[in-house]
Design a protein around this motif. Structure first.
Motif, PDB file in Angstrom:
ATOM      1  N   MET A  19     -16.177 -22.144  22.579  1.00 54.21           N
ATOM      2  CA  MET A  19     -15.817 -22.763  21.170  1.00 54.21           C
ATOM      3  C   MET A  19     -15.649 -21.549  20.225  1.00 54.21           C
ATOM      4  N   SER A  20     -14.582 -21.711  19.502  1.00 53.85           N
ATOM      5  CA  SER A  20     -13.937 -20.866  18.417  1.00 53.85           C
ATOM      6  C   SER A  20     -14.956 -21.105  17.188  1.00 53.85           C
ATOM      7  N   LEU A  21     -15.337 -20.168  16.459  1.00 56.28           N
ATOM      8  CA  LEU A  21     -16.197 -20.325  15.322  1.00 56.28           C
ATOM      9  C   LEU A  21     -15.443 -19.866  14.070  1.00 56.28           C
ATOM     10  N   GLY A  22     -15.159 -20.559  13.127  1.00 52.74           N
ATOM     11  CA  GLY A  22     -14.652 -20.258  11.876  1.00 52.74           C
ATOM     12  C   GLY A  22     -13.147 -20.497  11.976  1.00 52.74           C
ATOM     13  N   ILE A  23     -12.274 -19.981  10.885  1.00 57.02           N
ATOM     14  CA  ILE A  23     -10.859 -20.303  10.987  1.00 57.02           C
ATOM     15  C   ILE A  23     -10.261 -19.057  11.300  1.00 57.02           C
ATOM     16  N   PRO A  24      -9.218 -18.989  12.424  1.00 55.54           N
ATOM     17  CA  PRO A  24      -8.495 -17.773  12.789  1.00 55.54           C
ATOM     18  C   PRO A  24      -8.089 -17.035  11.735  1.00 55.54           C
ATOM     19  N   THR A  25      -7.895 -15.918  11.676  1.00 56.16           N
ATOM     20  CA  THR A  25      -7.190 -14.751  10.683  1.00 56.16           C
ATOM     21  C   THR A  25      -5.948 -15.403  10.100  1.00 56.16           C
ATOM     22  N   ALA A  26      -5.113 -15.562  10.969  1.00 54.84           N
ATOM     23  CA  ALA A  26      -3.629 -15.854  10.880  1.00 54.84           C
ATOM     24  C   ALA A  26      -3.722 -17.184   9.947  1.00 54.84           C
ATOM     25  N   GLU A  27      -4.263 -18.020  10.357  1.00 57.93           N
ATOM     26  CA  GLU A  27      -4.403 -19.462   9.628  1.00 57.93           C
ATOM     27  C   GLU A  27      -5.097 -19.193   8.349  1.00 57.93           C
ATOM     28  N   PHE A  28      -6.387 -18.682   8.011  1.00 59.66           N
ATOM     29  CA  PHE A  28      -6.785 -18.302   6.987  1.00 59.66           C
ATOM     30  C   PHE A  28      -5.812 -17.682   5.860  1.00 59.66           C
ATOM     31  N   LEU A  29      -5.096 -16.718   6.310  1.00 60.71           N
ATOM     32  CA  LEU A  29      -4.192 -15.965   5.430  1.00 60.71           C
ATOM     33  C   LEU A  29      -2.905 -16.654   5.266  1.00 60.71           C
ATOM     34  N   ALA A  30      -2.438 -17.743   5.821  1.00 58.01           N
ATOM     35  CA  ALA A  30      -1.313 -18.541   5.521  1.00 58.01           C
ATOM     36  C   ALA A  30      -1.926 -19.525   4.685  1.00 58.01           C
ATOM     37  N   SER A  31      -3.153 -19.909   4.656  1.00 58.05           N
ATOM     38  CA  SER A  31      -3.545 -21.011   3.572  1.00 58.05           C
ATOM     39  C   SER A  31      -3.661 -20.232   2.247  1.00 58.05           C
ATOM     40  N   VAL A  32      -3.956 -18.968   2.244  1.00 57.45           N
ATOM     41  CA  VAL A  32      -4.029 -18.450   1.001  1.00 57.45           C
ATOM     42  C   VAL A  32      -2.698 -18.150   0.500  1.00 57.45           C
ATOM     43  N   ARG A  33      -1.756 -17.644   1.321  1.00 54.73           N
ATOM     44  CA  ARG A  33      -0.400 -17.602   0.684  1.00 54.73           C
ATOM     45  C   ARG A  33       0.145 -19.158   0.384  1.00 54.73           C
ATOM     46  N   ASP A  34      -0.196 -19.926   0.782  1.00 55.92           N
ATOM     47  CA  ASP A  34       0.237 -21.332   0.507  1.00 55.92           C
ATOM     48  C   ASP A  34      -0.316 -21.709  -0.982  1.00 55.92           C
ATOM     49  N   ALA A  35      -1.633 -21.317  -1.055  1.00 55.34           N
ATOM     50  CA  ALA A  35      -2.376 -21.842  -2.416  1.00 55.34           C
ATOM     51  C   ALA A  35      -1.497 -20.956  -3.435  1.00 55.34           C
ATOM     52  N   LEU A  36      -1.029 -19.534  -3.102  1.00 54.10           N
ATOM     53  CA  LEU A  36      -0.630 -18.664  -4.169  1.00 54.10           C
ATOM     54  C   LEU A  36       0.874 -18.856  -4.258  1.00 54.10           C
ATOM     55  N   GLY A  37       1.513 -19.690  -3.362  1.00 57.26           N
ATOM     56  CA  GLY A  37       2.809 -20.065  -3.440  1.00 57.26           C
ATOM     57  C   GLY A  37       3.606 -18.822  -3.030  1.00 57.26           C
ATOM     58  N   ARG A  38       3.378 -18.135  -1.974  1.00 53.96           N
ATOM     59  CA  ARG A  38       4.094 -16.818  -1.551  1.00 53.96           C
ATOM     60  C   ARG A  38       4.362 -16.795  -0.166  1.00 53.96           C
ATOM     61  N   GLU A  39       5.391 -16.085   0.010  1.00 55.14           N
ATOM     62  CA  GLU A  39       5.756 -16.168   1.543  1.00 55.14           C
ATOM     63  C   GLU A  39       5.210 -15.008   2.270  1.00 55.14           C
ATOM     64  N   ALA A  40       5.118 -14.974   3.589  1.00 53.05           N
ATOM     65  CA  ALA A  40       4.523 -14.006   4.600  1.00 53.05           C
ATOM     66  C   ALA A  40       5.591 -12.795   4.637  1.00 53.05           C
ATOM     67  N   VAL A  41       5.919 -12.307   3.555  1.00 54.02           N
ATOM     68  CA  VAL A  41       6.792 -11.192   3.261  1.00 54.02           C
ATOM     69  C   VAL A  41       5.997 -10.196   2.260  1.00 54.02           C
ATOM     70  N   PRO A  42       6.297  -8.732   2.313  1.00 56.10           N
ATOM     71  CA  PRO A  42       5.794  -7.916   1.437  1.00 56.10           C
ATOM     72  C   PRO A  42       6.804  -8.226  -0.063  1.00 56.10           C
ATOM     73  N   PRO A  43       5.959  -7.831  -1.244  1.00 59.91           N
ATOM     74  CA  PRO A  43       6.436  -8.340  -2.368  1.00 59.91           C
ATOM     75  C   PRO A  43       7.664  -7.432  -2.776  1.00 59.91           C
ATOM     76  N   GLU A  44       8.505  -8.087  -3.399  1.00 62.12           N
ATOM     77  CA  GLU A  44       9.816  -7.217  -3.697  1.00 62.12           C
ATOM     78  C   GLU A  44       9.551  -5.920  -4.513  1.00 62.12           C
ATOM     79  N   THR A  45       8.537  -6.214  -5.525  1.00 62.03           N
ATOM     80  CA  THR A  45       8.116  -5.265  -6.427  1.00 62.03           C
ATOM     81  C   THR A  45       6.631  -4.482  -5.985  1.00 62.03           C
ATOM     82  N   PRO A  46       6.544  -3.368  -5.718  1.00 62.04           N
ATOM     83  CA  PRO A  46       5.220  -2.733  -5.180  1.00 62.04           C
ATOM     84  C   PRO A  46       4.439  -2.946  -6.603  1.00 62.04           C
ATOM     85  N   TYR A  47       3.067  -2.490  -6.258  1.00 61.37           N
ATOM     86  CA  TYR A  47       2.124  -2.326  -7.318  1.00 61.37           C
ATOM     87  C   TYR A  47       2.577  -1.406  -8.361  1.00 61.37           C
TER      88      TYR A  47
END
Length: 252
Positions: free
Chosen positions: A1-29
């Motif tokens: 049995m798997s415990l917790g949320i898979p990493t990829a799924e968790f990161l995807a949910s964070v990106r969705d909440a922030l309205g971001r795509e799964a690509v590096p930002p166009e403008t670096p820090y």
């Protein structure tokens, strides 16, 4: 049995909440794109200002560190610092101490002095990751950890230790007593000074600046649900800052 949320799924949910795509930002820090020449000029200004203000910064560091829970000792030089560490170990009944592998111990040779009063002092280093567990086990049985400081911030009363191969930050975390020995050349005024110098190091090291900064600002603290502060649960319960005198730095 798997415990917790898979990493990829968790990161995807964070990106969705922030309205971001799964690509590096166009403008670096922004700060990591700064002009290196400008950073070098800024670093020179910082060092010049610190040199001019050093006595006041040392006093500020001592005062702020005490407010943060450090036991502060103003040491007249390396010999005085060694005497303080030995006296502390004796008063606390410590029979084993670990130290980091840092250049400060060239002028503050605690190993022999502690051995002279029956306290074993050993360098907490691990040549490879496979040695990490054995070092941690040994540290869990050690009464005192002694480190230098890569930086000390007068503004916050913080000591900072940078990660490096062979140096275990656990020496400042696992033993119940931590002693940090700070030289005048380690002292900075503010967090802004620290981050400016670290950004310059980032460029000088071809984009490599380590995975973390270990900020130590007094003893370990935590609070339960009723907001009762407890000291020493997740780290040292007692911390000592040995601040070497400015005149000693001139001699070195």
């Amino acid at each position: 049995m798997s415990l917790g949320i898979p990493t990829a799924e968790f990161l995807a949910s964070v990106r969705d909440a922030l309205g971001r795509e799964a690509v590096p930002p166009e403008t670096p820090y922004l700060h990591l794109t700064e002009d290196v020449a400008a950073l070098e000029s800024q670093a020179v200004e910082i060092r010049q200002r610190i040199a001019e203000e050093l006595p006041a910064l040392m006093n500020c560091l001592a005062t702020t560190a005490e407010l943060r829970g450090w036991n502060v000792r103003r040491a007249a030089g390396g010999e005085d610092a060694v005497d303080y560490v030995v006296s502390l170990a004796q008063s606390l009944g410590i029979d084993s101490a670990a130290r980091s592998e840092q250049s400060v111990f060239d002028s503050v040779p605690v190993d022999g002095a502690l051995a002279g009063v029956g306290v074993l002092c050993w360098p907490a280093v691990y040549p490879s990751e496979s040695d990490r567990d054995s070092v941690r086990r040994r540290l869990s049985e050690t009464g005192m950890g002694i480190t230098g400081a890569d930086y000390a911030i007068a503004e916050t009363g913080s000591v900072i230790v940078l990660p490096r191969r062979g140096l275990s930050r656990l020496v400042s975390v696992v033993p119940p007593v931590h002693v940090a020995i700070v030289r005048p050349q380690d002292v900075l005024g503010t967090l802004d000074d620290l981050f400016a110098l670290r950004r310059l190091e980032y460029h000088g090291n071809e984009g490599e600046m380590g995975s973390y900064l270990n900020f130590i600002t007094g003893p370990s603290r935590t609070a339960d649900i009723e907001s009762t502060i407890v000291v020493g649960v997740h780290g040292p319960r007692e911390v000592h800052l040995v601040l070497l005198d400015t005149e000693q730095a001139d001699k070195e």
